[in-house]
Scaffold this motif. Structure first.
Motif, PDB file in Angstrom:
ATOM      1  N   LEU A   7      -9.061  -2.822   8.765  1.00 26.69           N
ATOM      2  CA  LEU A   7      -8.311  -3.107   9.849  1.00 26.69           C
ATOM      3  C   LEU A   7      -8.419  -4.457  10.455  1.00 26.69           C
ATOM      4  O   LEU A   7      -9.544  -4.590  10.894  1.00 26.69           O
ATOM      5  CB  LEU A   7      -8.030  -1.843  10.879  1.00 26.69           C
ATOM      6  CG  LEU A   7      -7.279  -1.952  11.922  1.00 26.69           C
ATOM      7  CD1 LEU A   7      -5.734  -2.118  11.785  1.00 26.69           C
ATOM      8  CD2 LEU A   7      -7.735  -1.169  13.154  1.00 26.69           C
ATOM      9  N   ALA A   8      -7.255  -5.222  10.601  1.00 29.35           N
ATOM     10  CA  ALA A   8      -7.492  -6.805  11.265  1.00 29.35           C
ATOM     11  C   ALA A   8      -6.639  -6.580  12.518  1.00 29.35           C
ATOM     12  O   ALA A   8      -5.647  -6.143  12.575  1.00 29.35           O
ATOM     13  CB  ALA A   8      -7.203  -7.596  10.366  1.00 29.35           C
ATOM     14  N   ILE A   9      -7.027  -7.466  13.350  1.00 25.56           N
ATOM     15  CA  ILE A   9      -6.112  -7.875  14.482  1.00 25.56           C
ATOM     16  C   ILE A   9      -6.060  -9.524  14.325  1.00 25.56           C
ATOM     17  O   ILE A   9      -7.184 -10.046  14.302  1.00 25.56           O
ATOM     18  CB  ILE A   9      -6.464  -7.436  16.098  1.00 25.56           C
ATOM     19  CG1 ILE A   9      -5.471  -7.968  16.963  1.00 25.56           C
ATOM     20  CG2 ILE A   9      -7.774  -7.809  16.272  1.00 25.56           C
ATOM     21  CD1 ILE A   9      -5.619  -6.987  18.274  1.00 25.56           C
ATOM     22  N   VAL A  10      -4.822 -10.094  14.570  1.00 21.85           N
ATOM     23  CA  VAL A  10      -4.622 -11.338  14.626  1.00 21.85           C
ATOM     24  C   VAL A  10      -3.848 -11.813  15.918  1.00 21.85           C
ATOM     25  O   VAL A  10      -2.943 -11.448  16.360  1.00 21.85           O
ATOM     26  CB  VAL A  10      -4.017 -11.858  13.434  1.00 21.85           C
ATOM     27  CG1 VAL A  10      -3.437 -13.397  13.501  1.00 21.85           C
ATOM     28  CG2 VAL A  10      -4.383 -11.649  12.260  1.00 21.85           C
ATOM     29  N   THR A  11      -4.529 -12.795  16.769  1.00 20.06           N
ATOM     30  CA  THR A  11      -3.829 -13.332  17.966  1.00 20.06           C
ATOM     31  C   THR A  11      -3.344 -14.518  17.665  1.00 20.06           C
ATOM     32  O   THR A  11      -3.390 -15.171  16.587  1.00 20.06           O
ATOM     33  CB  THR A  11      -4.891 -13.678  19.070  1.00 20.06           C
ATOM     34  OG1 THR A  11      -5.743 -14.624  18.705  1.00 20.06           O
ATOM     35  CG2 THR A  11      -5.803 -12.180  19.277  1.00 20.06           C
ATOM     36  N   GLY A  12      -2.258 -14.756  18.295  1.00 19.00           N
ATOM     37  CA  GLY A  12      -1.229 -16.007  18.130  1.00 19.00           C
ATOM     38  C   GLY A  12      -0.420 -15.811  16.951  1.00 19.00           C
ATOM     39  O   GLY A  12      -0.314 -16.848  16.194  1.00 19.00           O
ATOM     40  N   ALA A  13      -0.231 -14.501  16.681  1.00 18.99           N
ATOM     41  CA  ALA A  13       0.309 -13.861  15.281  1.00 18.99           C
ATOM     42  C   ALA A  13       1.933 -14.384  15.175  1.00 18.99           C
ATOM     43  O   ALA A  13       2.643 -14.267  14.275  1.00 18.99           O
ATOM     44  CB  ALA A  13       0.247 -12.510  14.986  1.00 18.99           C
ATOM     45  N   GLY A  14       2.405 -14.866  16.423  1.00 19.27           N
ATOM     46  CA  GLY A  14       3.904 -15.042  16.535  1.00 19.27           C
ATOM     47  C   GLY A  14       4.417 -16.424  15.518  1.00 19.27           C
ATOM     48  O   GLY A  14       5.543 -16.646  15.454  1.00 19.27           O
ATOM     49  N   SER A  15       3.467 -17.179  15.338  1.00 18.35           N
ATOM     50  CA  SER A  15       3.756 -18.656  14.544  1.00 18.35           C
ATOM     51  C   SER A  15       2.689 -19.041  13.980  1.00 18.35           C
ATOM     52  O   SER A  15       1.518 -18.657  14.097  1.00 18.35           O
ATOM     53  CB  SER A  15       4.415 -19.391  15.505  1.00 18.35           C
ATOM     54  OG  SER A  15       3.583 -19.984  16.265  1.00 18.35           O
ATOM     55  N   GLY A  16       3.058 -20.196  13.110  1.00 18.77           N
ATOM     56  CA  GLY A  16       2.015 -21.129  12.615  1.00 18.77           C
ATOM     57  C   GLY A  16       0.882 -20.265  11.806  1.00 18.77           C
ATOM     58  O   GLY A  16       1.141 -19.391  10.894  1.00 18.77           O
ATOM     59  N   ILE A  17      -0.454 -20.941  12.152  1.00 18.41           N
ATOM     60  CA  ILE A  17      -1.618 -20.204  11.273  1.00 18.41           C
ATOM     61  C   ILE A  17      -1.744 -18.710  11.271  1.00 18.41           C
ATOM     62  O   ILE A  17      -2.000 -17.883  10.565  1.00 18.41           O
ATOM     63  CB  ILE A  17      -2.789 -20.870  11.752  1.00 18.41           C
ATOM     64  CG1 ILE A  17      -2.788 -22.324  11.442  1.00 18.41           C
ATOM     65  CG2 ILE A  17      -4.141 -20.233  11.369  1.00 18.41           C
ATOM     66  CD1 ILE A  17      -3.806 -23.369  12.112  1.00 18.41           C
ATOM     67  N   GLY A  18      -1.525 -18.364  12.625  1.00 16.02           N
ATOM     68  CA  GLY A  18      -1.593 -16.711  12.981  1.00 16.02           C
ATOM     69  C   GLY A  18      -0.588 -16.073  12.246  1.00 16.02           C
ATOM     70  O   GLY A  18      -0.728 -15.018  11.631  1.00 16.02           O
ATOM     71  N   ARG A  19       0.703 -16.379  12.010  1.00 12.92           N
ATOM     72  CA  ARG A  19       1.620 -15.675  11.150  1.00 12.92           C
ATOM     73  C   ARG A  19       1.338 -15.809   9.682  1.00 12.92           C
ATOM     74  O   ARG A  19       1.581 -14.876   8.981  1.00 12.92           O
ATOM     75  CB  ARG A  19       3.103 -16.211  11.354  1.00 12.92           C
ATOM     76  CG  ARG A  19       4.200 -15.897  10.623  1.00 12.92           C
ATOM     77  CD  ARG A  19       5.486 -16.083  10.856  1.00 12.92           C
ATOM     78  NE  ARG A  19       5.979 -15.823  12.222  1.00 12.92           N
ATOM     79  CZ  ARG A  19       6.960 -15.926  13.026  1.00 12.92           C
ATOM     80  NH1 ARG A  19       7.722 -16.895  12.401  1.00 12.92           N
ATOM     81  NH2 ARG A  19       7.325 -15.573  13.849  1.00 12.92           N
ATOM     82  N   ALA A  20       1.002 -16.969   9.322  1.00 13.96           N
ATOM     83  CA  ALA A  20       0.439 -17.108   7.836  1.00 13.96           C
ATOM     84  C   ALA A  20      -0.726 -16.060   7.412  1.00 13.96           C
ATOM     85  O   ALA A  20      -0.816 -15.700   6.425  1.00 13.96           O
ATOM     86  CB  ALA A  20       0.203 -18.538   7.462  1.00 13.96           C
ATOM     87  N   THR A  21      -1.587 -15.959   8.458  1.00 17.06           N
ATOM     88  CA  THR A  21      -2.879 -15.251   8.206  1.00 17.06           C
ATOM     89  C   THR A  21      -2.518 -13.647   8.020  1.00 17.06           C
ATOM     90  O   THR A  21      -2.997 -13.023   7.209  1.00 17.06           O
ATOM     91  CB  THR A  21      -3.934 -15.384   9.237  1.00 17.06           C
ATOM     92  OG1 THR A  21      -4.333 -16.768   9.499  1.00 17.06           O
ATOM     93  CG2 THR A  21      -4.919 -14.489   9.561  1.00 17.06           C
ATOM     94  N   CYS A  22      -1.477 -13.242   9.173  1.00 15.64           N
ATOM     95  CA  CYS A  22      -1.059 -11.946   8.918  1.00 15.64           C
ATOM     96  C   CYS A  22      -0.581 -11.497   7.506  1.00 15.64           C
ATOM     97  O   CYS A  22      -0.677 -10.587   6.916  1.00 15.64           O
ATOM     98  CB  CYS A  22       0.038 -11.642   9.756  1.00 15.64           C
ATOM     99  SG  CYS A  22      -0.386 -11.550  11.725  1.00 15.64           S
TER     100      CYS A  22
END
Length: 245
Positions: A7-22
């Motif tokens: 289970l992971a949590i990614v902040t700043g997930a709405g765009s850029g690096i965060g979205r790509a990481t998700c």
């Protein structure tokens, strides 16, 4: 698929690096909480990935109450806290020192450094309390922390702080089986870099040996490595991903 069952949590997930990481973590089999203070952006990330393993969450990393609620949410929803925490949320408020306002300094500090501290502290505590071993926390710093560009005193200082925070956390949490590392992206093709004046971007491209901006996926690939057991002895590292800049 090296993250199945994680289970992971990614902040700043709405765009850029965060979205790509998700996207990459979900591809590798992890369940992902896509967290952003803009819920619509988080939902857009989830819709683009179109995977049942990714869910959105509204989260303001600068608020202890909000971070604490996200810990509670993850435990109630998944019966455990995340074992993978990616602190990708960040903002800029550039300005030369003599013109930099207290408000612009405080806002950058609140998100970039205080936010990383709160997420690291609260989620590490939850991992320890739930006896989760093999936890990993990945903090996004910036190569600006070492380049120290004029006009970015607030941003550079917070990102340098993220490196020190990560190194100290790595030393304190190692005995609990939690690794902490920092990544220093160079200039990546994200909404944040879109706001950089063209003259500065041209100068960056000329100085970068690879002659181009990085792609969010190129940072996300390093994050996915640090999230996996392939990096099981990587702890307290600050890894530049800059194209040689």
């Amino acid at each position: 698929m090296g993250l199945i069952g994680k289970l992971a949590i990614v902040t700043g997930a709405g765009s850029g690096i965060g979205r790509a990481t998700c996207r990459l973590l979900a591809r590798d089999g992890a369940k992902v909480i896509a967290a952003d203070r803009n819920m619509k952006s988080a939902e857009q990330t989830v819709n683009e990935i179109a995977c049942d393993n990714v869910i959105p969450l509204k989260l303001d990393v600068s608020s202890l109450a909000s971070v604490s609620k996200s810990v509670t949410f993850s435990i109630e929803h998944f019966m455990q806290p995340p074992s993978i925490v990616i602190n990708s949320a960040g903002i800029t408020r550039d300005g030369y020192l003599l013109k930099l306002t207290e408000k612009d300094y405080d806002e950058v500090y609140e998100v970039n450094l205080k936010g990383t501290f709160l997420m690291t502290q609260q989620f590490a505590r939850a991992m320890i309390e739930h006896q989760i071993r093999n936890g990993t926390i990945i903090n996004l710093s910036s190569i600006v922390a070492r380049m120290n560009n004029p006009g970015q005193a607030n941003y550079a200082a917070t990102k340098a702080g993220v490196i020190s925070l990560s190194e100290i956390a790595a030393k304190e949490f190692g005995k609990f089986g939690i690794r902490v590392n920092a990544i220093l992206p160079g200039f990546i093709n994200t909404p944040m870099v879109d706001s950089v004046p063209e003259k500065i971007k041209t100068d960056i491209l000329q100085r970068c040996p690879m002659g181009r901006l990085g792609r969010p996926e190129e940072i996300a690939n390093v994050i996915a490595f640090l999230a996996s057991e392939k990096s099981s002895y990587v702890n307290g590292a600050a890894i530049p991903v800059t194209g040689g800049l």
